[in-house]
Write an enzyme that holds these catalytic residues in place. Structure first.
Site, PDB file in Angstrom:
ATOM      1  CE  LYS A   9      -2.323  -0.168   3.909  1.00 16.23           C
ATOM      2  NZ  LYS A   9      -1.625  -1.623   4.484  1.00 16.23           N
ATOM      3  NE  ARG A  84      -4.447  -0.875   9.709  1.00 15.25           N
ATOM      4  CZ  ARG A  84      -3.251  -0.644   9.209  1.00 15.25           C
ATOM      5  NH1 ARG A  84      -2.856   0.419   8.458  1.00 15.25           N
ATOM      6  NH2 ARG A  84      -2.247  -1.876   8.942  1.00 15.25           N
ATOM      7  NE  ARG A 123       7.220  -4.058   6.327  1.00 11.48           N
ATOM      8  CZ  ARG A 123       5.908  -3.459   6.040  1.00 11.48           C
ATOM      9  NH1 ARG A 123       5.472  -2.832   5.065  1.00 11.48           N
ATOM     10  NH2 ARG A 123       4.993  -3.746   6.978  1.00 11.48           N
ATOM     11  NE  ARG A 129       6.179  -0.960   9.714  1.00 13.76           N
ATOM     12  CZ  ARG A 129       5.196  -1.094   9.079  1.00 13.76           C
ATOM     13  NH1 ARG A 129       5.252  -0.479   7.984  1.00 13.76           N
ATOM     14  NH2 ARG A 129       4.282  -1.509   9.583  1.00 13.76           N
ATOM     15  NE  ARG A 140       1.503  -4.952  11.080  1.00 16.14           N
ATOM     16  CZ  ARG A 140       2.663  -5.434  10.604  1.00 16.14           C
ATOM     17  NH1 ARG A 140       3.536  -6.007  11.297  1.00 16.14           N
ATOM     18  NH2 ARG A 140       3.199  -4.920   9.343  1.00 16.14           N
TER      19      ARG A 140
HETATM   20  P1  ADP Z   1       0.838  -2.247   7.721  1.00 16.78           P
HETATM   21  O1  ADP Z   1      -0.085  -2.044   6.806  1.00 16.78           O
HETATM   22  O2  ADP Z   1       2.205  -2.716   6.848  1.00 16.78           O
HETATM   23  O3  ADP Z   1       0.991  -3.178   8.834  1.00 16.78           O
HETATM   24  P2  ADP Z   1       0.950   0.589   8.591  1.00 16.78           P
HETATM   25  O4  ADP Z   1       2.277   1.701   8.537  1.00 16.78           O
HETATM   26  O5  ADP Z   1      -0.351   0.801   7.650  1.00 16.78           O
HETATM   27  O6  ADP Z   1       1.548  -0.781   8.305  1.00 16.78           O
HETATM   28  O7  ADP Z   1       0.604   0.250   9.985  1.00 16.78           O
HETATM   29  C1  ADP Z   1       1.148   0.164  11.199  1.00 16.78           C
HETATM   30  C2  ADP Z   1       0.459   0.084  12.170  1.00 16.78           C
HETATM   31  O8  ADP Z   1       0.037   1.247  12.674  1.00 16.78           O
HETATM   32  C3  ADP Z   1      -0.681  -0.723  12.363  1.00 16.78           C
HETATM   33  O9  ADP Z   1      -0.540  -2.162  12.674  1.00 16.78           O
HETATM   34  C4  ADP Z   1      -1.633  -0.167  13.584  1.00 16.78           C
HETATM   35  O10 ADP Z   1      -0.924  -0.550  14.870  1.00 16.78           O
HETATM   36  C5  ADP Z   1      -1.255   1.297  13.494  1.00 16.78           C
HETATM   37  N1  ADP Z   1      -2.156   1.908  12.529  1.00 16.78           N
HETATM   38  C6  ADP Z   1      -2.021   2.358  11.205  1.00 16.78           C
HETATM   39  N2  ADP Z   1      -3.281   2.934  10.675  1.00 16.78           N
HETATM   40  C7  ADP Z   1      -4.040   2.891  11.840  1.00 16.78           C
HETATM   41  C8  ADP Z   1      -5.656   3.098  11.988  1.00 16.78           C
HETATM   42  N3  ADP Z   1      -6.091   3.523  10.626  1.00 16.78           N
HETATM   43  N4  ADP Z   1      -6.127   2.919  12.963  1.00 16.78           N
HETATM   44  C9  ADP Z   1      -5.428   2.260  14.032  1.00 16.78           C
HETATM   45  N5  ADP Z   1      -4.315   1.790  13.841  1.00 16.78           N
HETATM   46  C10 ADP Z   1      -3.688   2.273  12.739  1.00 16.78           C
END
Ligand code: ADP
Length: 192
Positions: A9, A84, A123, A129, A140
């Site tokens: 994404k 999300r 990754r 990360r 996740r």
């Molecule tokens: P990925 O999709 O690869 O897990 P992201 O960078 O999109 O990575 O998100 C990393 C973490 O940040 C998520 O696992 C969550 O804990 C938090 N997070 C990101 N976006 C949201 C959201 N819209 N609502 C709640 N938590 C979020």
């Protein structure tokens, strides 16, 4: 830009945002920045993110609402990692309606689980990360299926256009698939 963790994404959203001429607004990046700056929000978010959970809706909604008030967001944004959950999607509808705007398009990146696991574990060795561990990933994916996948139904039940894109293959080829799909739907794009 919608898709499971590890679907690419972020990579695709930053490329497509350039072609759309709008800012790339990535919820995960914004949260990681809050963690790095050790803000109150960052301190609350970090343990949740590391465990593979979701940061509470109200905190994320407030963060995105504030971002949409920034001057560069006037002509739209490409959201990545938000909404999300269904409550976040409902909150987004409300905040956009107040601005006489709506979600124009959902780009849904489709990648099967075995590929997601392989990508995230790779990754983990390159980006470091703190949530990219085998346990964090498993959690996740569970959270994605339970809380995030229903967001697509929220848009399916409305009248929002959903572009399903095969997210497996060369990064450039996937970007091209998205661009072609947007063009096909009459979305105006800048030249590459
Ligand atoms: P990925 O999709 O690869 O897990 P992201 O960078 O999109 O990575 O998100 C990393 C973490 O940040 C998520 O696992 C969550 O804990 C938090 N997070 C990101 N976006 C949201 C959201 N819209 N609502 C709640 N938590 C979020």
């Amino acid at each position: 830009m919608f898709g499971p963790p590890g679907s690419g994404k972020g990579t695709q959203a930053s490329r497509v945002a350039v072609r759309l001429g709008v800012p790339h607004v990535a919820a995960g990046d914004m949260l990681r920045s809050e963690v790095a700056r050790d803000t109150a929000l960052g301190r609350e978010a970090k343990p949740i993110m590391d465990a593979g959970g979701l940061v509470p809706d109200d905190l994320v909604v407030r963060m995105i609402d504030a971002r949409l008030n920034e001057p560069d967001a006037t002509n739209g944004v490409l959201l990545d990692g938000f909404p999300r959950t269904v409550p976040q999607a409902v909150a987004l509808d409300t905040m956009l309606a107040a601005r006489h705007e709506k979600v124009d398009d959902v780009i849904s990146l489709e990648v099967h689980d075995d590929e997601l696991k392989a990508r995230i574990l790779k990754r983990a060795t390159t980006e470091g990360r703190s949530d990219d561990t085998a346990e964090g990933l498993a959690q996740r994916l569970i959270v994605y299926r339970q809380d995030t996948a229903p967001v697509l139904d929220h848009y399916r039940n409305g009248s929002t256009r959903i572009e399903a894109i095969n997210g497996v293959g060369d990064i450039d080829v996937i970007t091209e698939r998205i661009i072609e799909s947007l063009k096909h739907n009459g979305v105006a794009l800048r030249s590459a």
